[in-house]
Design an enzyme around this catalytic site. Structure first.
Site, PDB file in Angstrom:
ATOM      1  N   SER A 186     -35.393 -63.440 -44.508  1.00  0.00           N
ATOM      2  CA  SER A 186     -36.228 -64.557 -44.069  1.00  0.00           C
ATOM      3  C   SER A 186     -37.466 -64.091 -43.311  1.00  0.00           C
ATOM      4  O   SER A 186     -38.439 -64.833 -43.202  1.00  0.00           O
ATOM      5  CB  SER A 186     -35.453 -65.461 -43.112  1.00  0.00           C
ATOM      6  OG  SER A 186     -34.261 -65.865 -43.660  1.00  0.00           O
TER       7      SER A 186
ATOM      8  N   HIS B 247     -37.620 -64.804 -51.586  1.00  0.00           N
ATOM      9  CA  HIS B 247     -37.058 -65.559 -50.461  1.00  0.00           C
ATOM     10  C   HIS B 247     -36.779 -67.011 -50.836  1.00  0.00           C
ATOM     11  O   HIS B 247     -37.693 -67.810 -51.027  1.00  0.00           O
ATOM     12  CB  HIS B 247     -38.025 -65.477 -49.261  1.00  0.00           C
ATOM     13  CG  HIS B 247     -37.519 -66.192 -48.062  1.00  0.00           C
ATOM     14  ND1 HIS B 247     -38.329 -66.872 -47.197  1.00  0.00           N
ATOM     15  CD2 HIS B 247     -36.266 -66.350 -47.588  1.00  0.00           C
ATOM     16  CE1 HIS B 247     -37.594 -67.417 -46.238  1.00  0.00           C
ATOM     17  NE2 HIS B 247     -36.345 -67.122 -46.465  1.00  0.00           N
TER      18      HIS B 247
ATOM     19  N   GLU C 187     -40.394 -67.795 -52.203  1.00  0.00           N
ATOM     20  CA  GLU C 187     -41.557 -66.959 -51.892  1.00  0.00           C
ATOM     21  C   GLU C 187     -41.366 -65.604 -52.582  1.00  0.00           C
ATOM     22  O   GLU C 187     -40.293 -64.999 -52.477  1.00  0.00           O
ATOM     23  CB  GLU C 187     -41.667 -66.741 -50.379  1.00  0.00           C
ATOM     24  CG  GLU C 187     -42.032 -68.007 -49.619  1.00  0.00           C
ATOM     25  CD  GLU C 187     -42.080 -67.808 -48.100  1.00  0.00           C
ATOM     26  OE1 GLU C 187     -42.957 -68.399 -47.449  1.00  0.00           O
ATOM     27  OE2 GLU C 187     -41.232 -67.062 -47.561  1.00  0.00           O
TER      28      GLU C 187
ATOM     29  N   ASN D 177     -41.699 -69.278 -42.916  1.00  0.00           N
ATOM     30  CA  ASN D 177     -41.086 -69.025 -41.606  1.00  0.00           C
ATOM     31  C   ASN D 177     -42.116 -68.613 -40.559  1.00  0.00           C
ATOM     32  O   ASN D 177     -41.904 -68.802 -39.366  1.00  0.00           O
ATOM     33  CB  ASN D 177     -39.970 -67.985 -41.718  1.00  0.00           C
ATOM     34  CG  ASN D 177     -38.707 -68.608 -42.303  1.00  0.00           C
ATOM     35  OD1 ASN D 177     -38.501 -69.816 -42.199  1.00  0.00           O
ATOM     36  ND2 ASN D 177     -37.889 -67.795 -42.930  1.00  0.00           N
TER      37      ASN D 177
END
Ligand code: CAA
Length: 387
Positions: free
Chosen positions: A122, A143, A155, A194
């Protein structure tokens, strides 16, 4: 001719590993799911069965497909058996860098020499993982978001040496499994989603530490505005340990302001990790907590969360993590179930500069201070270059 992908190995069978294995099997790939103990594999497999049954009940797949899809997932504790003939290996082991480095080194030795090695981390540096292997150009970030069976975004992260062929092969794979790929051009902590969410997560923590409002009061307000989950329910849903790991990684790599909130850290120390523990910020023992809409508060402005996200989103354009506004908007919409992306929300915040300056002062966090284009009132001109 492009890189051909038929067999996929997923390392780890937790919430993410099992979800990724499911998504790949649903798209028709042969999947090997590996964990270190049978009981973890069984738990992951049951989560997949449960999710597929939900899809079947909703008519999204045929009843008979449940067993067929499960049949495509081979469970094993043997790493060699899992990756020995894989075209792509997706690592989804716990977020501990030393563990990831060890896994990448081991997999590099036994996976076919052409196999692509992907990490579902992450936050962490894909480049660092790549460096433990003899195939840096074939290491990439992939991701997914929780729950992987539902969330559309993946991602695709370019590490320092990732080749364009590998970026293309993984982007195509993401499309084949029915997801929306967004390219992340630079391997930085938290990538796009994130990273943009990191200051709002820090804000959520600071609100509790400073006793500004109760979690349910804030969540009720956010859900009133159409978010499927409030910020604290989502933290519980993903896992408070994951939240703390992420904030600590940002603290180490981006700014000391990301030091995890004490209130949350204390819960993690007590093993009250959220949904998976039955208890966290909320009580989950009777299922998903019901937020009482009448608790909605005006002690916290929902636009504060938006303001810090817009500010951070500008930083990632400045740093070249994303090269256009559309990718950032798409990533936030499909990764966090936001109805609109940060650059589509700019007009919702009345005084962006003033809001950010107030937040920086009130919560004593430099990470909330407005970036130059906002400070100078030139955000529109800045964004125009990335449209
Ligand atoms: N498998 C199959 N179906 C599932 C499912 C699963 N794992 N989870 C939920 N569903 C289904 C439900 O059965 C339900 O189906 P219908 O609409 O057909 O009835 C539907 O999804 C909606 O579920 P719920 O009614 O339970 O609740 P909801 O409307 O709130 O939707 C949700 C659930 C999709 C999870 C939604 O709450 C949501 O989008 N939440 C935000 C999730 C999010 O932001 N995730 C990102 C976390 S951050 C992250 O992952 C990054 C990281 O690196 C840590």
């Amino acid at each position: 001719m492009g890189i051909e992908i038929n067999k996929i190995a997923v390392l780890g069978s937790g919430a993410m590993g099992s979800g990724i294995a499911q998504v790949c099997a649903q798209a028709g790939f042969d999947v090997a799911m590996r964990d270190i103990e049978d009981r973890f594999l069984e738990k992951g497999f049951e989560m997949i069965r449960d999710s597929l049954q939900r899809f079947a009940r909703k008519g999204k797949i045929e009843e008979g497909d449940v067993e067929k899809i499960l049949g495509k997932i081979k469970r094993t504790t043997d790493l060699k058996e899992a990756v020995g003939n894989a075209d792509v290996v997706i690592e989804a082991v716990p977020e501990i860098m030393d563990l990831k480095l060890k896994v990448f080194k081991e997999v590099d030795e036994i996976a076919p020499k052409d196999a692509i090695l992907a990490s579902n981390t992450s936050f962490m540096s894909i480049t660092e993982m790549a460096k433990t292997t003899g195939r840096e150009e074939k290491v990439v970030g992939m991701h997914f978001f929780n729950p992987a069976a539902i969330m559309k975004l993946v991602e695709v992260i370019k590490a320092e040496k990732t080749s364009e062929d590998v970026m293309k092969a993984i982007t195509d794979l993401v499309e084949k499994v029915g997801k929306v790929p967004v390219r992340v051009e630079k391997d930085t902590p938290g990538f796009i989603v994130n990273r943009v969410s990191a200051p709002s997560a820090a804000l959520a923590g600071a609100i509790l530490d400073k006793k500004v409002a109760e979690p349910e009061e804030v969540d009720a307000r956010l859900m009133e505005l159409g978010q499927p989950m409030g910020v604290y329910i989502l933290m519980d849903y993903v896992g408070l340990d994951i939240y703390v790991d992420g904030q600590e990684y940002c603290e180490k790599t981006l700014s000391p302001d990301y030091k995890p909130a004490k209130v949350i850290k204390d819960l993690v120390d007590k093993k009250e990790l959220g949904m998976k523990a039955g208890k966290g910020i909320y009580d989950w023992s009777a299922g998903r907590p019901q937020v009482d809409p009448s608790k909605a508060t005006d002690k916290v402005e929902p636009t504060d969360f938006i303001a810090v996200q817009i500010n951070e989103a500008v930083k990632i354009l400045e740093e070249g993590v994303a090269d256009n506004t559309e990718d950032v908007n798409t990533a936030m919409k499909f990764g966090m179930s936001m109805p609109l992306g940060p650059f589509e929300l700019v007009d919702m915040v009345d005084d962006l500069k003033g809001t950010l300056e107030n937040l920086a002062q009130k919560y004593e966090k430099k990470i909330f201070e407005p970036v130059t284009p906002i400070k100078e009132g030139k955000l529109e001109e800045f964004l125009a270059k990335y449209r």
